[in-house]
Motif scaffolding. Structure first.
Motif, short mmCIF file in Angstrom:
data_model
loop_
_atom_site.label_atom_id
_atom_site.label_comp_id
_atom_site.label_asym_id
_atom_site.label_seq_id
_atom_site.Cartn_x
_atom_site.Cartn_y
_atom_site.Cartn_z
N ASP A 1 0.90 -1.11 0.04
CA ASP A 1 0.10 -0.09 -0.07
C ASP A 1 0.84 1.34 -0.07
O ASP A 1 0.46 2.30 -0.29
N THR A 2 2.11 1.06 0.52
CA THR A 2 2.98 2.49 0.29
C THR A 2 3.96 2.18 -0.90
O THR A 2 5.11 2.87 -0.63
N TRP A 3 3.94 1.43 -1.83
CA TRP A 3 4.87 1.28 -2.79
C TRP A 3 5.12 2.78 -3.16
O TRP A 3 4.21 3.68 -3.38
N PRO A 4 6.53 3.13 -3.49
CA PRO A 4 6.91 4.54 -3.69
C PRO A 4 6.39 5.11 -5.01
O PRO A 4 6.50 6.37 -5.23
N VAL A 5 5.87 4.52 -6.06
CA VAL A 5 5.52 4.96 -7.34
C VAL A 5 4.07 4.26 -7.79
O VAL A 5 3.70 3.00 -7.26
N PRO A 6 3.48 4.83 -8.79
CA PRO A 6 2.24 4.28 -8.96
C PRO A 6 2.57 2.76 -9.66
O PRO A 6 3.48 2.60 -10.37
#
Length: 279
Positions: A23-28
């Protein structure tokens, strides 16, 4: 699930923490679930859809989150596909086909076919590095570039750290933390969060225990694509000096970086790998 975890509850806890991290992946990103002959395979895709594809294969006891610090850089110019290896603590099937067969290469065929790509660069580490080299040996036409960090199957697999881990096992989480530090070489204060993640996983996860098959010289000589190998001189799991020597001997066009004071867990290589991918 129980085949790779110490308990059903432990497996659910690892997957809960993993989903929170996603949920906190740094990019789309897109979350893909691909059908394969080994069961469903989970992939996190980032970057422009029409950019050159890069397949990312993590190590044992890990999942796609190990690439989260690299993704913001790599996904600018590439379409990255971070794959959860089957049989590891991610969201792919718990299947563990034999390593001394073409089963994992056939599985990767299914993954690439499912992604709709005929070939890709591969960046991989440790067990994932072994899978990547195995695939590049068997399917050289499908691997455009190969970057492996602390890969298995090239240098001798060492066992001293296992003895230490067994001695520390009776000491619970404290012992697990110390054995994980010895195995990974994560000694610095900055690497504390990574070490914490390793410990949290191995509280519940049963890793593969068989030795990784060593690739013969003639197989390595077949690696004609651009190759980057990064190893740590203090790797407790593999003989990194032998890895470097064999690659230099059998793959003379390869770039080999031996980091003298680094252990098995190699961090901070985002830009060297990006430069290699850009060619």
């Amino acid at each position: 699930m129980s085949t790779i975890y110490k308990s059903e509850a432990g497996g659910r806890e690892i997957q809960r923490l993993y989903r929170e991290a996603l949920d906190t992946w740094p990019v789309p990103a897109e979350h893909l679930r691909l059908p394969t002959r080994e069961g469903e395979t989970f992939v996190v895709a980032s970057g422009p859809r029409n950019a050159p594809p890069v397949l990312l294969l993590h190590g044992s006891g890990a999942n796609t989150t190990m690439w989260r610090d690299d993704i913001p850089s790599w996904s600018r110019k590439f379409r990255t596909y971070a794959v959860d290896l089957i049989g590891e603590p991610g969201l792919s099937a718990p299947s563990r086909p034999p390593l001394n067969s073409d089963a994992l290469a056939l599985w990767l065929d299914d993954v690439l076919d499912g992604l709709g790509i005929t070939s890709a660069a591969i960046v991989a580490t440790s067990l994932g590095g072994w899978v990547a080299v195995d695939y590049a040996v068997r399917r050289p036409e499908r691997v455009t570039r190969l970057a492996v960090l602390c890969p298995g199957g090239l240098g001798r697999q060492t066992t001293g750290w296992i003895v230490k881990a067994l001695l520390l096992r009776p000491f619970g989480r404290w012992g697990l933390r110390h054995s994980a530090r010895a195995a990974t070489g994560l000694e610095s204060p900055e690497s504390g969060p990574v070490l914490d993640s390793v410990v949290a996983t191995f509280m519940h996860f049963n890793p593969r225990t068989e030795r990784l098959p060593v690739f013969p010289d003639e197989a390595l000589r077949g690696l004609t694509m651009p190759v980057l190998v990064i190893v740590g001189g203090r790797d407790a799991m593999f003989d990194s000096h032998e890895t470097a020597r064999r690659v230099r001997q059998c793959v003379p066009h390869a770039t080999v970086n031996l980091l003298p004071e680094v252990g098995h867990a190699i961090l901070g290589q985002t830009e060297p790998v990006a430069e290699f991918l850009r060619g």
